[in-house]
Design a protein around this motif. Sequence first.
Motif, short mmCIF file in Angstrom:
data_model
loop_
_atom_site.label_atom_id
_atom_site.label_comp_id
_atom_site.label_asym_id
_atom_site.label_seq_id
_atom_site.Cartn_x
_atom_site.Cartn_y
_atom_site.Cartn_z
N ASP A 114 76.78 6.46 38.54
CA ASP A 114 77.41 5.67 39.58
C ASP A 114 76.93 6.06 40.98
O ASP A 114 77.40 5.53 41.97
CB ASP A 114 78.94 5.82 39.52
CG ASP A 114 79.53 5.20 38.28
OD1 ASP A 114 78.92 4.28 37.72
OD2 ASP A 114 80.64 5.63 37.87
N ASP A 115 76.02 7.02 41.06
CA ASP A 115 75.56 7.53 42.35
C ASP A 115 74.31 6.80 42.83
O ASP A 115 73.45 6.44 42.03
CB ASP A 115 75.26 9.03 42.26
CG ASP A 115 76.50 9.85 41.96
OD1 ASP A 115 77.62 9.37 42.22
OD2 ASP A 115 76.36 10.99 41.47
N LEU A 116 74.24 6.61 44.14
CA LEU A 116 73.11 5.95 44.76
C LEU A 116 72.66 6.79 45.95
O LEU A 116 73.47 7.18 46.79
CB LEU A 116 73.50 4.54 45.24
CG LEU A 116 72.47 3.78 46.05
CD1 LEU A 116 71.26 3.42 45.19
CD2 LEU A 116 73.08 2.52 46.64
N TYR A 117 71.36 7.07 45.99
CA TYR A 117 70.74 7.77 47.11
C TYR A 117 69.66 6.85 47.64
O TYR A 117 68.84 6.36 46.88
CB TYR A 117 70.12 9.10 46.66
CG TYR A 117 71.09 10.03 45.98
CD1 TYR A 117 71.80 10.97 46.72
CD2 TYR A 117 71.31 9.96 44.61
CE1 TYR A 117 72.70 11.83 46.10
CE2 TYR A 117 72.21 10.81 43.98
CZ TYR A 117 72.90 11.74 44.74
OH TYR A 117 73.79 12.59 44.12
N GLU A 118 69.65 6.64 48.97
CA GLU A 118 68.66 5.72 49.49
C GLU A 118 68.08 6.24 50.79
O GLU A 118 68.80 6.69 51.68
CB GLU A 118 69.25 4.33 49.73
CG GLU A 118 68.21 3.35 50.20
CD GLU A 118 68.61 1.90 50.04
OE1 GLU A 118 67.81 1.06 50.44
OE2 GLU A 118 69.69 1.62 49.52
N ALA A 119 66.77 6.17 50.88
CA ALA A 119 66.02 6.48 52.09
C ALA A 119 64.89 5.47 52.15
O ALA A 119 63.76 5.75 51.78
CB ALA A 119 65.49 7.90 52.04
#
Length: 132
Positions: A114-119
């Motif tokens: 359920d985790d989202l990391y965005e760059a």
Amino acid sequence: MAAAPSKASQQLARQLFGLSLANGLVTAERVEGVLAYLEKHPPAQPLAVLEAYRRLVARELAKGELIVEHAGPIAEGILRSLEGAFTQKYKRQVTARSVHNASLIAGLRLHIGDDLYEASIAQQLSQLTVAA
């Protein structure tokens, strides 16, 4: 549209899910055992139980797959490095899968469970339009 599963169906699905875990991880052998049991002893609402059970298993399996969205080419070494970092962070084996997404413009978007990391440039641009 199907009716919502009953509380009893959801509870049974959670119990079956618990039986599918070995050392905190879903194993194929355990899932096969649960399905064999259900085949021999069908519950009152078999489809509702199976759907709730499927969702629980899928959610758990997603915790071990890192989806790496990228706009440009990505080196295999970066994927392996991300696997190592996320395996250490989540204290479970994580495998990375790359998915090309040109709409990011540049950068990465990482999904695990359920985790989202965005760059990404697209995310930074969207923040600029919201702030303006």
